[in-house]
Design a protein around this motif. Structure first.
Motif: not given
Length: 365
Positions: A185-189, A276-290
């Motif tokens: 399931g990794k970006n390179l799997g 601002d220092y990163a380029k995200h490769v979005w292995h996961l797209f994680v939201i948060r909510t109560k």
């Protein structure tokens, strides 16, 4: 509409003939351990990570263990790890006999908070493991500065960050050594379990290679009490094919993530932030909510599959009850574990599927 959490089909369909032809090629050679495919993949992946050496191994957990073991870290030592990550990071420390020491994460980025690391350092501390969680690099300049001050090793856990950048430098090249997982399931799997260590330290690389091969530097000559953790030839062959496509696949994940970020406007949802220092490769797209559990059930009823990464913080896992930690000891990790929800994201996800997820989330009350 039914939307799975992940799908390999679009990715694998594009390279199916190449994968099958490569399987036949390896099959006919009758060389399945430590052959040319492993050697070539190690060279190619080291170059991809802007590093000198790569050592293939059995999985990402073994990769971290091999690094720690090769540094001589063991009983009586301590290793700093983030409070919010997958348990494999801590298990690698435990396997050596050393003690994992948890440090809280940044509440908005979710990686280890460098400002809290010094408070956790003792005269037993030997290393810091920086996890690049969800596909985004930790703040490595700050971490490396602290490590240099206290003469500590810096180990990257890059299991979720293949191709991620920190200030235009590749994950895997930012510390003393890095452990990668190629779980499917990794970006390179791979098409099974697989892993690797990347480093610029030749002495360390040679030691890791030997320990991973029964402690042997040459056949029937054993210089360490080693283990058996080697990258399979067939998996290396498959990974070589996938590596050629990785940047393109990562860019498509960026496309999906941007659509989510731009489209989700439900005020109950906290969206992920790209540092601002990163380029995200979005292995996961994680939201948060109560209302995480209610939202997950709502999305399930609408045909949208989601996962929770991770529902129980490490310090509250039964496996680590020997550390005598309790509820309230790491409140940020505990809060994150109650609120996070990972949305579907995979290569060539259709715009209509992305928009359906967005519209469904926005309609949640």
């Amino acid at each position: 509409m039914n939307i799975p959490f992940a799908s390999f089909e679009p990715m694998h369909k594009e390279i199916e003939d190449e994968l099958l032809n490569k399987f036949k090629e390896v099959y006919k050679k009758n060389w399945f351990i430590q052959g040319e495919e492993v050697k070539k993949f190690e060279e190619e992946f080291a170059a991809f990570c802007d590093s000198k050496y790569c050592i293939g191994c059995g999985n990402g957990l073994d990769a971290l263990y091999l690094i720690l073991r090769s540094y001589g870290i063991g009983a009586g030592d301590e290793v700093i790890v983030p409070s919010n990550t997958y348990i494999a990071t801590a298990l690698a420390v435990s396997y050596t006999g050393a003690k994992p020491v948890f440090v809280e994460s940044e509440p908005k980025i979710y990686n280890i908070n460098p400002d809290l690391i010094e408070n956790a350092i003792t005269d037993k501390t030997r290393a810091i493991i920086a996890v690049h969680l969800y596909g985004q690099a930790a703040d490595m300049d700050k971490i490396n500065k602290i490590a240099k001050k206290y003469n500590l090793k810096v180990i990257e856990d890059s299991a979720q960050s293949h191709g991620a950048l920190y200030k235009n430098r590749k994950a895997g090249s930012l510390g003393d050594a890095s452990g990668f997982s190629f779980y499917p399931g990794k970006n390179l799997g791979a098409l099974g379990d697989a892993g690797a260590v990347v480093t610029n330290d030749k002495e360390l690389a040679d030691k890791i290679r030997a320990i991973a091969n029964y402690g042997s530097d040459k056949k029937y000559h054993h210089i360490y009490k080693g283990i058996n953790s080697r990258l399979d030839e067939i998996q290396a062959a498959f990974l070589r094919i996938k590596l050629k496509n990785l940047d393109r696949w990562n860019e498509d994940r960026v496309r999906i993530a941007r659509k989510y970020i731009e489209g989700i406007n439900n005020p109950q949802i906290i969206k992920p932030i790209e540092a601002d220092y990163a380029k995200h490769v979005w292995h996961l797209f994680v939201i948060r909510t109560k209302k995480r559990d209610n939202l997950q059930e709502y999305l399930k009823n609408k045909g949208i599959d989601t996962l929770i990464h991770y529902p129980i913080p490490m310090h509250l896992q039964q496996a680590y009850q020997d550390l005598n930690l309790k509820l309230g000891d790491f409140p940020i990790a505990e809060e994150i574990s109650k609120e996070v929800l990972s949305l579907p994201i995979w290569y060539r996800m259709k715009d209509s599927e992305i928009e359906y997820v967005i519209d469904t989330i926005n309609s949640f009350k």
